[in-house]
Scaffold this motif. Structure first.
Motif, PDB file in Angstrom:
ATOM      1  N   TYR A 184       2.451   1.328  -3.804  1.00 33.72           N
ATOM      2  CA  TYR A 184       1.574   1.495  -4.973  1.00 33.72           C
ATOM      3  C   TYR A 184       0.281   2.231  -4.671  1.00 33.72           C
ATOM      4  O   TYR A 184      -0.512   2.442  -5.584  1.00 33.72           O
ATOM      5  N   GLY A 185       0.044   2.564  -3.440  1.00 36.12           N
ATOM      6  CA  GLY A 185      -1.187   3.255  -3.068  1.00 36.12           C
ATOM      7  C   GLY A 185      -2.226   2.275  -2.577  1.00 36.12           C
ATOM      8  O   GLY A 185      -2.309   1.127  -3.012  1.00 36.12           O
ATOM      9  N   GLU A 186      -3.052   2.791  -1.702  1.00 37.90           N
ATOM     10  CA  GLU A 186      -4.043   1.930  -1.069  1.00 37.90           C
ATOM     11  C   GLU A 186      -5.096   1.430  -2.048  1.00 37.90           C
ATOM     12  O   GLU A 186      -5.509   0.282  -1.996  1.00 37.90           O
ATOM     13  N   ASP A 187      -5.535   2.281  -2.949  1.00 35.59           N
ATOM     14  CA  ASP A 187      -6.578   1.879  -3.893  1.00 35.59           C
ATOM     15  C   ASP A 187      -6.093   0.810  -4.873  1.00 35.59           C
ATOM     16  O   ASP A 187      -6.831  -0.109  -5.208  1.00 35.59           O
ATOM     17  N   ALA A 188      -4.842   0.917  -5.314  1.00 32.73           N
ATOM     18  CA  ALA A 188      -4.311  -0.057  -6.273  1.00 32.73           C
ATOM     19  C   ALA A 188      -4.161  -1.436  -5.627  1.00 32.73           C
ATOM     20  O   ALA A 188      -4.368  -2.449  -6.290  1.00 32.73           O
ATOM     21  N   GLU A 236       0.832  -1.211   0.000  1.00 35.94           N
ATOM     22  CA  GLU A 236       0.000   0.000   0.000  1.00 35.94           C
ATOM     23  C   GLU A 236       0.860   1.251   0.000  1.00 35.94           C
ATOM     24  O   GLU A 236       0.514   2.243  -0.667  1.00 35.94           O
ATOM     25  N   ARG A 237       1.974   1.230   0.706  1.00 38.17           N
ATOM     26  CA  ARG A 237       2.867   2.397   0.714  1.00 38.17           C
ATOM     27  C   ARG A 237       3.526   2.587  -0.656  1.00 38.17           C
ATOM     28  O   ARG A 237       3.720   3.709  -1.109  1.00 38.17           O
TER      29      ARG A 237
END
Length: 97
Positions: A91-95, A88-89
């Motif tokens: 690539y982002g939480e949504d991805a 999550e850190r």
């Protein structure tokens, strides 16, 4: 439970006597009779005492095994959780979701 353990211990002491007689550990009939008498009289008492002393040890081994199972389980869960957090850190939480 006590009756079952007594029956089992009685059988074990009888088997021990038979093994001693069969292997020739008691060469004379008098010695064989003596071993049989001692085994039938004191065998269950000795086995009961040994079983009573073994109960805390068996409990400790069971507790250690249960702790090992829980530790392995929660380590695996934590490994997965922190892997997801790292992703999550990056690539982002949504991805990641």
């Amino acid at each position: 439970m006590a009756l079952a353990s007594r029956a089992l211990l009685g059988k074990l002491s009888g088997d021990l006597t038979a093994a001693l007689v069969q292997r020739g550990a008691t060469r004379s009939p008098a010695m064989a009779a003596f071993v049989a008498e001692v085994t039938t009289r004191y065998g269950p008492t000795v086995w009961e005492r040994a079983a009573a002393y073994a109960v805390p040890l068996i409990g400790a081994i069971g507790g250690a095994a249960l702790n090992l199972v829980f530790t392995n389980y929660f380590n695996a869960i934590a490994w997965g959780h922190f892997t997801v957090r790292r992703l999550e850190r990056l690539y982002g939480e949504d991805a990641v979701r």
